[in-house]
Design an enzyme around this catalytic site. Structure first.
Site, PDB file in Angstrom:
ATOM      1  N   HIS A  54       0.837  -1.199   0.000  1.00 28.19           N
ATOM      2  CA  HIS A  54       0.000   0.000   0.000  1.00 28.19           C
ATOM      3  C   HIS A  54       0.874   1.252   0.000  1.00 28.19           C
ATOM      4  O   HIS A  54       1.788   1.377   0.819  1.00 28.19           O
ATOM      5  CB  HIS A  54      -0.877  -0.037   1.253  1.00 28.19           C
ATOM      6  CG  HIS A  54      -2.015   0.924   1.250  1.00 28.19           C
ATOM      7  ND1 HIS A  54      -2.460   1.556   2.391  1.00 28.19           N
ATOM      8  CD2 HIS A  54      -2.824   1.345   0.249  1.00 28.19           C
ATOM      9  CE1 HIS A  54      -3.485   2.328   2.102  1.00 28.19           C
ATOM     10  NE2 HIS A  54      -3.726   2.224   0.812  1.00 28.19           N
ATOM     11  N   HIS A  97      -0.482  10.583  -1.932  1.00 29.26           N
ATOM     12  CA  HIS A  97      -1.780  10.094  -1.467  1.00 29.26           C
ATOM     13  C   HIS A  97      -2.751  11.239  -1.203  1.00 29.26           C
ATOM     14  O   HIS A  97      -3.900  11.210  -1.643  1.00 29.26           O
ATOM     15  CB  HIS A  97      -1.610   9.261  -0.192  1.00 29.26           C
ATOM     16  CG  HIS A  97      -2.908   8.748   0.351  1.00 29.26           C
ATOM     17  ND1 HIS A  97      -3.663   9.458   1.264  1.00 29.26           N
ATOM     18  CD2 HIS A  97      -3.594   7.606   0.089  1.00 29.26           C
ATOM     19  CE1 HIS A  97      -4.757   8.774   1.547  1.00 29.26           C
ATOM     20  NE2 HIS A  97      -4.739   7.653   0.845  1.00 29.26           N
TER      21      HIS A  97
END
Length: 312
Positions: A54, A97
């Site tokens: 991730h 992100h």
């Protein structure tokens, strides 16, 4: 040579290319072409479970969505790498992100308020908030870097699915990247644009499987994201497998978080990853990609038709 002179001389040698450190050997997932990628992503009973790191596998010293972090992850385990794209002010696409710069860089404000040239002057922070020497990469840079090394899983953020798919094609990275689709409409849109692009689509409920059955998009173009938690209906794994697709299950919101908060120890973390695979997951999307890879290492030694895709 006296020590006080060594560091600047070494720096000069590195800059001029006379001296360079030995390349790090990386674990790789090599599919070669789109047919190979589809075969690798096809469910078979002898599949080899693996990790999707991730945000690329950030940790102390290594920021999120950073090519140096990708290399650090692959130096220790084979993995796909999930990444996050955002538009810049001048229409380029960078990896980060958040929509803002503050948490993961020494910049401030919204990404979209800066040009690529301005963003390249910034430096990234690691998971401890420490500033590193690493730059914000572009999606193009990441796609070129990934060739022959791994498979990138490109999330949406503010970049439409057709733009992400187009970037894959422009970079000749059809064998090295897939896109995440959050709706049947986007899945159809991507397939209509290019029938070779693979997609990670949401499969958390049985009705989502039925919807995809009726979408006209082949299951060969799909890997199913089941959930960030174990689904109440565990038959989802079997149903997706029947259709020839792999299942991804997330650990970032459960066992990864429990470990980083001190609620479970390393052995319990390892057993947690193995439990997710035991319940039917084929790929674990983990914040702790390196620890997850270590937990699955013994499973990857089994004889398998997928072994040819893994190397170091």
């Amino acid at each position: 040579m006296q020590t006080k002179y060594f560091i600047p001389v070494l720096a000069v040698l590195m800059l001029t290319g006379i001296y360079s450190k030995a390349p790090v050997k990386l674990h790789s997932i090599k599919t070669g072409n789109t047919a190979g990628l589809k075969d690798f992503m096809r469910y078979t009973p002898d599949r080899l479970p693996f990790i999707c790191a991730h945000r690329g596998g950030p940790r102390k010293g290594f920021p999120e969505n950073c090519i140096e972090t990708f290399e650090n992850t692959l130096a220790q385990t084979p993995a796909m790498l999930e990444i996050d794209p955002h538009y810049t002010k001048d229409g380029n696409i960078v990896l980060m992100h958040d929509a803002t710069l503050d948490r993961t860089s020494n910049g401030h404000g919204k990404i979209v308020d800066y040009t690529l040239a301005e963003l390249k002057k910034l430096r990234l922070k690691d998971t401890e908030g420490n500033l590193t020497s690493f730059q914000i990469p572009t999606l193009d840079e990441a796609l070129q870097w990934a060739k022959g090394k791994t498979i990138l899983v490109i999330d949406a953020k503010d970049v439409p699915i057709e733009v992400r798919a187009k970037k894959i094609v422009e970079n000749g990275a059809q064998a090295n990247a897939i896109v995440i689709s959050y709706s049947p409409e986007d899945t159809k849109k991507c397939y209509s644009y290019n029938k070779d692009i693979l997609m990670e689509i949401m499969m958390g409920k049985p009705e989502f499987i039925t919807t995809h059955d009726n979408s006209g998009v082949p299951w060969a173009n799909v890997i199913g994201f089941v959930s960030h938690d174990m689904p109440a209906d565990k038959s989802i794994f079997e149903e997706v497998h029947k259709r020839g697709a792999l299942c991804i299950l997330g650990s970032s919101r459960n066992i990864d978080r429990q470990f980083t908060s001190g609620k479970i120890n390393a052995e319990e973390l390892k057993n947690g990853y193995l439990s997710l695979i035991g319940h039917g997951a084929d790929v674990i999307e983990a914040d702790l990609g390196i620890e997850g890879g270590a937990a699955l290492k013994d499973l990857q030694t089994a004889k398998s038709s997928k072994s040819k895709y893994f190397s170091k």
